[in-house]
Design an enzyme around this catalytic site. Structure first.
Site, PDB file in Angstrom:
ATOM      1  N   VAL A  44      50.600  40.025  36.878  1.00 49.90           N
ATOM      2  CA  VAL A  44      50.840  41.144  37.785  1.00 49.90           C
ATOM      3  C   VAL A  44      49.480  41.627  38.266  1.00 49.90           C
ATOM      4  O   VAL A  44      48.738  42.253  37.507  1.00 49.90           O
ATOM      5  CB  VAL A  44      51.600  42.291  37.079  1.00 49.90           C
ATOM      6  CG1 VAL A  44      51.845  43.443  38.051  1.00 49.90           C
ATOM      7  CG2 VAL A  44      52.927  41.790  36.494  1.00 49.90           C
ATOM      8  N   GLU A  45      49.159  41.282  39.511  1.00 51.78           N
ATOM      9  CA  GLU A  45      47.846  41.644  40.046  1.00 51.78           C
ATOM     10  C   GLU A  45      47.869  43.054  40.633  1.00 51.78           C
ATOM     11  O   GLU A  45      48.925  43.679  40.774  1.00 51.78           O
ATOM     12  CB  GLU A  45      47.429  40.619  41.112  1.00 51.78           C
ATOM     13  CG  GLU A  45      47.200  39.238  40.504  1.00 51.78           C
ATOM     14  CD  GLU A  45      46.715  38.195  41.482  1.00 51.78           C
ATOM     15  OE1 GLU A  45      46.263  37.139  41.027  1.00 51.78           O
ATOM     16  OE2 GLU A  45      46.796  38.420  42.713  1.00 51.78           O
ATOM     17  N   ASN A  46      46.656  43.511  40.960  1.00 49.54           N
ATOM     18  CA  ASN A  46      46.505  44.855  41.493  1.00 49.54           C
ATOM     19  C   ASN A  46      45.364  44.842  42.510  1.00 49.54           C
ATOM     20  O   ASN A  46      44.409  44.064  42.350  1.00 49.54           O
ATOM     21  CB  ASN A  46      46.186  45.816  40.339  1.00 49.54           C
ATOM     22  CG  ASN A  46      46.296  47.259  40.752  1.00 49.54           C
ATOM     23  OD1 ASN A  46      45.393  47.795  41.404  1.00 49.54           O
ATOM     24  ND2 ASN A  46      47.385  47.892  40.389  1.00 49.54           N
ATOM     25  N   ALA A  47      45.457  45.716  43.507  1.00 49.32           N
ATOM     26  CA  ALA A  47      44.386  45.813  44.495  1.00 49.32           C
ATOM     27  C   ALA A  47      43.049  46.113  43.817  1.00 49.32           C
ATOM     28  O   ALA A  47      42.000  45.663  44.271  1.00 49.32           O
ATOM     29  CB  ALA A  47      44.712  46.892  45.530  1.00 49.32           C
ATOM     30  N   SER A  48      43.102  46.848  42.745  1.00 51.26           N
ATOM     31  CA  SER A  48      41.926  47.031  41.897  1.00 51.26           C
ATOM     32  C   SER A  48      41.970  45.912  40.861  1.00 51.26           C
ATOM     33  O   SER A  48      42.675  46.007  39.846  1.00 51.26           O
ATOM     34  CB  SER A  48      41.981  48.407  41.218  1.00 51.26           C
ATOM     35  OG  SER A  48      40.888  48.538  40.342  1.00 51.26           O
ATOM     36  N   TYR A  49      41.287  44.825  41.112  1.00 48.17           N
ATOM     37  CA  TYR A  49      41.472  43.582  40.354  1.00 48.17           C
ATOM     38  C   TYR A  49      41.488  43.724  38.839  1.00 48.17           C
ATOM     39  O   TYR A  49      42.323  43.116  38.175  1.00 48.17           O
ATOM     40  CB  TYR A  49      40.418  42.542  40.759  1.00 48.17           C
ATOM     41  CG  TYR A  49      40.549  42.000  42.167  1.00 48.17           C
ATOM     42  CD1 TYR A  49      41.568  42.410  43.018  1.00 48.17           C
ATOM     43  CD2 TYR A  49      39.643  41.074  42.632  1.00 48.17           C
ATOM     44  CE1 TYR A  49      41.664  41.910  44.313  1.00 48.17           C
ATOM     45  CE2 TYR A  49      39.738  40.565  43.922  1.00 48.17           C
ATOM     46  CZ  TYR A  49      40.751  40.992  44.754  1.00 48.17           C
ATOM     47  OH  TYR A  49      40.851  40.489  46.023  1.00 48.17           O
ATOM     48  N   GLU A  56      50.424  36.247  29.757  1.00 45.20           N
ATOM     49  CA  GLU A  56      50.511  36.321  28.306  1.00 45.20           C
ATOM     50  C   GLU A  56      50.580  37.779  27.840  1.00 45.20           C
ATOM     51  O   GLU A  56      51.272  38.103  26.873  1.00 45.20           O
ATOM     52  CB  GLU A  56      49.312  35.635  27.650  1.00 45.20           C
ATOM     53  CG  GLU A  56      49.185  34.162  27.973  1.00 45.20           C
ATOM     54  CD  GLU A  56      48.298  33.903  29.199  1.00 45.20           C
ATOM     55  OE1 GLU A  56      48.338  34.697  30.164  1.00 45.20           O
ATOM     56  OE2 GLU A  56      47.572  32.898  29.181  1.00 45.20           O
TER      57      GLU A  56
END
Ligand SMILES: [Zn+2]
EC number: 3.5.4.5
Length: 136
Positions: A44-49, A56
């Protein structure tokens, strides 16, 4: 279908749910506990990496939230030649790995390589929490 085949299919299915608009690198993870329960997670990625969560990490969180503390077998799948867990996830898996934990690394066609936890994270940092303070 073998237990490992089921674990692979669970990882492959959850990978499709990954939220990875920045990298477009979808990853799935499936963990099997000694009693046969299976828990899954996807990245689950985010604009704030740095806020992003690995597959996992999601799977371990789901397992712990369900009251489990032991991983007997794991499959990590990505669309890469060898999508091994990152360093942080090796430590995450080690925390809950049984002595026999095997981590299978897969691509979309199947298992590509299998590692013992000690192969993935030799000389791991660990406190002797399991034997001393564990509440089961
Ligand atoms: Zn990771």
């Amino acid at each position: 279908m073998s237990d490992l085949d089921k674990l692979f299919e669970a990882a492959r299915a959850v990978r499709e749910k990954a939220y990875a608009p920045y990298s477009n690198f979808l990853v799935g993870a499936a963990l099997r506990t000694p009693d046969g329960s299976v828990f899954t997670g996807c990245n689950v990625e985010n604009a704030s990496y740095p806020v992003s969560v690995c597959a996992e990490g999601g799977a371990v969180g789901a397992m712990v939230a369900a009251g489990y503390r032991d991983i007997a077998e794991a499959v990590v799948i990505g669309d890469a030649a060898l999508c091994t867990p990152c360093g942080m996830c090796r430590q995450r898996l080690k925390e809950f790995g049984t002595d026999d934990l095997i981590v299978h690394v897969a691509d979309l066609n199947g298992i590509r390589r299998s590692f013992t936890m000690d192969e993935l994270l030799p000389a791991a940092f660990e406190l002797d929490y399991k034997s001393n303070n564990r509440k089961d």
